[in-house]
Design an enzyme around this catalytic site. Sequence first.
Site, PDB file in Angstrom:
ATOM      1  CE1 TYR A  63      43.962  50.732  39.125  1.00 23.90           C
ATOM      2  CE2 TYR A  63      43.157  52.982  39.156  1.00 23.90           C
ATOM      3  CZ  TYR A  63      43.502  51.831  39.822  1.00 23.90           C
ATOM      4  OH  TYR A  63      43.381  51.784  41.190  1.00 23.90           O
ATOM      5  CG  PHE A 213      37.382  47.066  46.065  1.00 19.46           C
ATOM      6  CD1 PHE A 213      37.413  47.761  44.864  1.00 19.46           C
ATOM      7  CD2 PHE A 213      37.986  45.820  46.120  1.00 19.46           C
ATOM      8  CE1 PHE A 213      38.039  47.224  43.748  1.00 19.46           C
ATOM      9  CE2 PHE A 213      38.616  45.282  45.010  1.00 19.46           C
ATOM     10  CZ  PHE A 213      38.638  45.989  43.812  1.00 19.46           C
ATOM     11  N   GLY A 217      33.554  46.824  45.555  1.00 14.33           N
ATOM     12  CA  GLY A 217      34.371  46.523  44.382  1.00 14.33           C
ATOM     13  C   GLY A 217      33.658  45.640  43.383  1.00 14.33           C
TER      14      GLY A 217
END
Length: 288
Positions: A63, A213, A217
């Site tokens: 990320y 999600f 999401g």
Amino acid sequence: MNRIDEGDTFTLGTRTVKRLGYGAMQLAGPGVFGPPKDTQAAISVLREAIASGVNHIDTSDFYGPHITNQLIREALHPYRDDLTLVTKIGAKRGDNGAWLLASSAQELTQAVHDNLHNLQQEVLDVVNLRIMFQVGAPTEGSIAEPLSALAELQHQGLVRHIGLSNVTATQVAEAQTITPIVCVQNMYNIVNRQDDALIDSLARQGIAYVPFFPLGGFTPLQSSTLQKVADSLSATPMQVALAWLLRRSPNILLIPGTSSVAHLHQNLAAGKLALPQEALDRLNNLAD
């Protein structure tokens, strides 16, 4: 402040966590790539999550890349004893932000060491192996080779517990012949229920299921029924969607993400939202 019910917990291996956690993905820049627009705001969200009782944070060194782990370290280190950090390996980011496979033994070893460095930990609490046969959906195929490499890192004392992400039930069964699995992280929410049988199977084994999600999401959930139920309960549709997941099975752990303190408190309030049977009946039919 919306605090999480102390009694609403489940286990991740030897760790006990609140069922409402926090997902750090949205702390990175657009497309989960690059730095956030407001670093201090991201740090504030992390600190507020912990102050509100969250003790389970989901993250990954891809990320950003590296951004969310560095933010977590800056905001929260030294970590509280009861905080469980769960990370993922098995992917990397291209120069243009593309999600790429990174599952060789060398790549997985480097990923574990990168997570250890950026989170400033000596041992990673839980590492999920993210399977990348397809980026967006589980696809059959043996996962023995990368999982064995991760299990070796566990034997070296760098990883306490192992989980899986983006996997099929067949792959979970294969994985359990190699090493204990403490959690499975797949896409699942009130309108995407392809893992119903897997959730129930894991629940019988005492294994956590962590839907990613949970609110849709990048394409947020849209449903007139969901909106009507929310209106009847003076709640938001997203709060109802989270509350439904908590009711779905006791082994479900939630990791909704946000870069807003206000939105964080809205998500945490879902843990206190009671869903009457009539509302549950309407919501249970959404995926039919």
